[in-house]
Design a protein around this motif. Structure first.
Motif, short mmCIF file in Angstrom:
data_model
loop_
_atom_site.label_atom_id
_atom_site.label_comp_id
_atom_site.label_asym_id
_atom_site.label_seq_id
_atom_site.Cartn_x
_atom_site.Cartn_y
_atom_site.Cartn_z
N ASN A 11 -37.80 74.77 -94.51
CA ASN A 11 -37.33 73.85 -93.48
C ASN A 11 -37.25 74.54 -92.13
O ASN A 11 -37.05 75.75 -92.04
CB ASN A 11 -35.95 73.30 -93.86
N THR A 12 -37.41 73.74 -91.06
CA THR A 12 -37.25 74.28 -89.72
C THR A 12 -35.84 73.98 -89.22
O THR A 12 -35.21 73.01 -89.64
CB THR A 12 -38.27 73.66 -88.75
N LYS A 13 -35.36 74.84 -88.34
CA LYS A 13 -34.06 74.61 -87.73
C LYS A 13 -34.06 75.21 -86.33
O LYS A 13 -34.87 76.08 -86.01
CB LYS A 13 -32.94 75.24 -88.56
N ARG A 14 -33.14 74.74 -85.51
CA ARG A 14 -33.04 75.20 -84.14
C ARG A 14 -31.90 76.22 -84.04
O ARG A 14 -30.77 75.94 -84.41
CB ARG A 14 -32.75 74.03 -83.20
N VAL A 15 -32.23 77.41 -83.58
CA VAL A 15 -31.22 78.45 -83.40
C VAL A 15 -31.38 79.06 -82.02
O VAL A 15 -32.47 79.11 -81.47
CB VAL A 15 -31.32 79.55 -84.47
N ARG A 16 -30.27 79.53 -81.46
CA ARG A 16 -30.31 80.07 -80.10
C ARG A 16 -30.87 81.49 -80.07
O ARG A 16 -31.63 81.84 -79.18
CB ARG A 16 -28.91 80.04 -79.47
N ASN A 95 -27.00 85.59 -73.10
CA ASN A 95 -26.90 84.43 -73.98
C ASN A 95 -28.12 83.51 -73.89
O ASN A 95 -28.16 82.48 -74.53
CB ASN A 95 -25.64 83.62 -73.63
N VAL A 96 -29.12 83.89 -73.10
CA VAL A 96 -30.34 83.09 -73.00
C VAL A 96 -31.23 83.39 -74.21
O VAL A 96 -31.36 84.54 -74.64
CB VAL A 96 -31.09 83.41 -71.68
N SER A 97 -31.86 82.36 -74.74
CA SER A 97 -32.70 82.51 -75.93
C SER A 97 -33.93 83.38 -75.65
O SER A 97 -34.48 83.36 -74.55
CB SER A 97 -33.17 81.14 -76.43
N THR A 98 -34.36 84.11 -76.67
CA THR A 98 -35.55 84.96 -76.59
C THR A 98 -36.64 84.39 -77.49
O THR A 98 -36.36 83.90 -78.58
CB THR A 98 -35.22 86.39 -77.03
N GLY A 99 -37.88 84.46 -77.02
CA GLY A 99 -38.98 83.96 -77.84
C GLY A 99 -40.23 83.81 -77.03
O GLY A 99 -40.42 84.48 -76.00
N ARG A 100 -41.11 82.92 -77.47
CA ARG A 100 -42.36 82.64 -76.75
C ARG A 100 -42.13 81.45 -75.83
O ARG A 100 -41.92 80.33 -76.29
CB ARG A 100 -43.49 82.34 -77.73
N PRO A 101 -42.17 81.66 -74.52
CA PRO A 101 -41.87 80.57 -73.58
C PRO A 101 -42.94 79.49 -73.60
O PRO A 101 -44.07 79.70 -74.02
CB PRO A 101 -41.85 81.28 -72.22
N THR A 102 -42.55 78.32 -73.13
CA THR A 102 -43.48 77.21 -72.98
C THR A 102 -44.24 77.36 -71.66
O THR A 102 -43.90 78.20 -70.82
CB THR A 102 -42.74 75.88 -73.00
N ALA A 103 -45.25 76.53 -71.47
CA ALA A 103 -46.02 76.56 -70.23
C ALA A 103 -45.14 76.17 -69.05
O ALA A 103 -44.16 75.43 -69.20
CB ALA A 103 -47.21 75.61 -70.33
N LEU A 104 -45.48 76.67 -67.87
CA LEU A 104 -44.73 76.33 -66.67
C LEU A 104 -44.85 74.84 -66.37
O LEU A 104 -45.90 74.23 -66.60
CB LEU A 104 -45.24 77.13 -65.47
#
Length: 322
Positions: A11-16, A95-104
């Motif tokens: 399953n997928t879930k949203r985490v910060r 506290n900002v999330s880390t990951g692969r950003p979306t397009a501008l």
């Protein structure tokens, strides 16, 4: 927030903070009386929140969990965070999330300018996540946002709080060419903490970045800030002040680090108001035009009022009328 897949259930879930999921918990210390603030509920706060949401914008006030959000938003002061809400770095304090950003979002500069106009801001702060994935680190987006604000609200002064543009040739020069009124880049902590607190950055690169701004435009105000309570020694803070003065930085902010979650770097100590006052006195003696040092000081807190004081301080130093 970032979507991740549970490897057991599928399953997928949203985490910060997925990148911190496997880090050991650290105890969050009880805050002393001088740091506690009331939850925001005012009419002005709710109106500002509505303007931000209706323009599909992100604020560092929310993403960083700033304790001053109630007071600032009540007065319709907000710091806009451009280029999305996902950072390419994983600093241990943030506290900002880390990951692969979306397009501008190509419409974001105009949306920010629209919100600035709707709120009637005299002074606005624009910051961003780190975008190491972009060839210019997001410099063009900063440039476009500054120009859009100038067009929509020509009397609004613009303060930017930028990433370090590490290994992004020409990025700094592009941003400075838009002529923001204040160029802020935070050191965040003393150099001995960088490996654990700010591992993706380089202390002396950040110092050089601030120095380079002054070389390009000697009249542009420069600013930097740090957090204390991360295990730094007093003499390290004083050396950092000297390093910033060598770079001719005008404005220094010092605030208490507050641990966002149990997965973040723990608070090593709470610095007392008297200790903050001592830091402020020393910093002024070293030649800063402006110093803001208190437990609840944040880089963008009271930025508009502080900009007016900054102008007055320069005028006084130059023997001119403010």
């Amino acid at each position: 927030m970032v979507t991740v897949v549970d490897t057991v259930s599928g399953n997928t879930k949203r985490v910060r903070h997925p990148e911190k999921a496997h880090k050991p918990d650290t105890e969050i210390q009880r805050k002393p009386d001088w740091i506690r603030v009331k939850a925001p509920t005012s009419k002005g706060y709710l109106e500002t929140k509505d303007i931000v949401k209706s323009n599909n914008l992100v604020t560092v006030c929310e993403e960083a969990g700033c304790p001053n959000i109630g007071g600032c938003w009540q007065q319709k002061h907000a710091s806009f965070m451009i280029m999305g809400e996902i950072c390419t770095r994983a600093c241990a304090f943030c506290n900002v999330s880390t990951g692969r950003p979306t397009a501008l979002d190509d419409n974001e500069p105009e949306n920010v300018a629209k919100a600035v106009f709707q709120m009637g801001l005299k002074h606005v702060v624009i910051t961003s996540v780190d975008r190491d994935d972009l060839d210019d680190g997001g410099a063009q987006h900063f440039y476009d946002t500054i120009l859009a604000i100038r067009e929509a609200s020509p009397h609004t002064t613009v303060e930017i709080l930028t990433p370090d543009f590490l290994r992004k040739s020409g990025a700094l020069e592009k941003v400075v060419s838009a002529r923001p009124d204040v160029f802020n880049h935070n050191l965040e902590t003393v150099p001995s903490n960088y490996l654990t607190v700010r591992p993706g950055a380089r202390y002396f690169h950040s110092i050089r970045l601030l120095q380079r701004v002054k070389e390009i435009d000697p009249d542009m105000f420069t600013k930097s800030g740090i957090m204390v309570g991360l295990g730094e020694e007093r003499n390290e803070v004083l050396q950092l002040m000297d390093d910033l003065r060598v770079a001719d930085v005008d404005f220094l902010t010092i605030g208490q680090y507050l641990q966002p979650t149990r997965k973040h770097h723990k608070v090593m100590n709470f610095v007392t108001p008297d200790e903050f006052k001592a830091y402020e006195t020393i910093a002024y003696s070293k030649g800063f035009l402006m110093v803001s040092a208190s437990p609840l000081t944040r880089s963008s807190h009271h930025a508009g009022d502080d900009f007016a004081k900054l102008q007055a301080a320069r005028a006084e130093r130059n023997g001119l009328k403010a």
